[in-house]
Design a protein around this motif. Structure first.
Motif, short mmCIF file in Angstrom:
data_model
loop_
_atom_site.label_atom_id
_atom_site.label_comp_id
_atom_site.label_asym_id
_atom_site.label_seq_id
_atom_site.Cartn_x
_atom_site.Cartn_y
_atom_site.Cartn_z
N GLN A 39 0.82 -1.20 0.00
CA GLN A 39 0.00 0.00 0.00
C GLN A 39 0.87 1.27 0.00
O GLN A 39 0.59 2.22 -0.74
CB GLN A 39 -0.90 -0.02 1.24
CG GLN A 39 -1.98 1.04 1.23
CD GLN A 39 -3.11 0.70 0.26
OE1 GLN A 39 -3.74 -0.35 0.38
NE2 GLN A 39 -3.35 1.59 -0.69
N ASN A 68 0.95 4.30 -2.75
CA ASN A 68 0.76 5.70 -2.38
C ASN A 68 1.96 6.56 -2.79
O ASN A 68 1.79 7.67 -3.29
CB ASN A 68 0.58 5.84 -0.86
CG ASN A 68 -0.74 5.26 -0.41
OD1 ASN A 68 -1.66 5.08 -1.22
ND2 ASN A 68 -0.85 4.93 0.87
N GLU A 119 -6.92 -4.21 -4.91
CA GLU A 119 -7.62 -4.99 -3.90
C GLU A 119 -7.54 -6.49 -4.21
O GLU A 119 -7.24 -7.30 -3.33
CB GLU A 119 -9.09 -4.55 -3.91
CG GLU A 119 -9.80 -4.60 -2.58
CD GLU A 119 -11.20 -4.02 -2.74
OE1 GLU A 119 -12.14 -4.81 -2.90
OE2 GLU A 119 -11.33 -2.77 -2.75
#
Lengths: 227, 227
Positions: A95, A99, A204
């Motif tokens: 993640q 980002n 996801e």
DNA sequence: TTCCCATGCTGACTTTGAGTCATTTTTTGA
DNA sequence: TCAAAAAATGACTCAAAGTCAGCATGGGAA
């Protein structure tokens, strides 16, 4: 004699200004439009000064890459301090990577530049290369650690060699993150625009797929039983 | 009047010679050392002729990219003709991609170049871009088809949207294949050299991990029961 | 056969941008 | 206050991308 210290700091400040100017150009026009005269004028120094701080254009970009890889390595080591099961640390690392690329596409671009260097470019004799390699190695080590933690606490299947698994996760997440970068920064990249697929759901599913593959998912919780 | 036909063929032959010369240079010295004078002299034509066939350096590289993406699309569609369960077709596509990059690193390099184009480079108005996009779209469609076949024959879990899963597999395998490319072509890339991890086993684990995640693995073989 | 024109080809030239260096400006310490 | 050292400058060189006026060739008409 604090003079030399102040001088040193002043030098660092100027170097930082030049790097920032270069980053802005990359962000606005792309790496291939990066031009030394423009960087110099934006940083409000002469071309000669620019070359005083960076021995060529390659090193200027590697300077950005050094910042980038350092920033990400810090991010990654922050993740490791969290008190969470290893598997969740691994997910958080992924993640963070995503980002990072979204927030700093110009940094990711400079890291791609680094990746694609050939020895032909004054390579071996650059301090920057070594420091970039170090930073990347540090990030990679964070991934290995997270996996080891997971194997220890029983959240990650220990059939795999931790370093090998880290390489696998590194490679695949680089691929996914690269999709995100291209979607955001390369208007001609059509793989996802055509169909209405969101990167969110791809990421996801990536987590679900990989996570499912490496997690122990209740089948063999030997380590959990121990504790 | 077969004259104009022969002329047309002759033109194509020359274009192919120029592309081959450029490929050789990329293979030997890397893309960033590609130089138009050298390509011209290797192809035994003048610089002017080279620019008659390719309007700039970018288009020359895109010419290689067109060949590359076409070749791979053909490879991919060949895989689809095999009479095998969908899941195995998907694995074979991944394997073909890896082989392709190993056998033609210069082609993979040119495709990376294509990926990283920005609109700034005379982009929209190039026929090459469109043809490359088409070829890549075709390869991608092969992946979608393989997944659909697998969902049909019950070898692939149909919880996912086929196109979304294809994007996911595309991204991750690109990442893995990129590791292979770098290990082979970028001497400074140290992620795997340091530890003694073989790409073979990383790729094997990739297949195992992803394959395991998307396969139905005996849990819910509804489609198999039907037949 | 000879000439003409169209098409293709050429390499010297222009332009752009990376990298250099002799000179000038600023800083430092005596 | 001043000389030596350090830093900064921008005009210059050089390599390589891209252009173009003129040359070569070959196919068809006279």
């Amino acid at each position: 004699m604090g003079t030399s210290e102040r001088k040193e700091r002043e030098k660092e400040r100027k170097k930082a200004m030049m790097l920032e100017a270069a980053e802005k150009v990359i962000l606005e026009k792309g790496l291939d439009q990066l031009n030394m005269d423009e960087v110099a004028s934006r940083a409000e120094v002469s071309k000669g000064s620019l070359y005083l701080y960076f021995k060529n254009k390659t090193e200027l970009v590697l300077g950005i890459c050094e910042k980038a890889s350092k920033l990400f390595a810090e991010e990654a080591s922050k993740v490791l301090t969290k008190n969470l099961p290893g598997i969740e640390l691994v997910v958080m690392l992924g993640q963070s990577f995503l980002n990072f690329v979204r927030e700093h596409p110009e940094y990711f671009r400079s890291m791609k530049f680094f990746d694609n260097l050939k020895e032909s470019e004054a390579l071996a004799d650059s301090e920057y290369i070594v420091r970039c390699q170090d930073n990347i190695q540090n990030s990679f080590t964070c991934m290995v650690r997270a996996i080891q933690i997971g194997m220890q606490d029983g959240s990650i299947n220990d059939d795999y060699d931790p370093r090998e698994l880290a390489v696998l996760l590194w490679g695949t997440s680089d691929g996914i993150v690269n999709l995100a970068y291209m979607q955001q920064n390369c208007p001609h990249y059509e793989l996802m625009q055509d169909h209405q697929i969101s990167l969110e759901s791809v990421f996801e599913n990536y987590i679900k797929l990989i996570g499912g593959g490496i997690a122990t998912d209740g089948k063999k919780n030997k380590k959990i039983n121990d504790s």
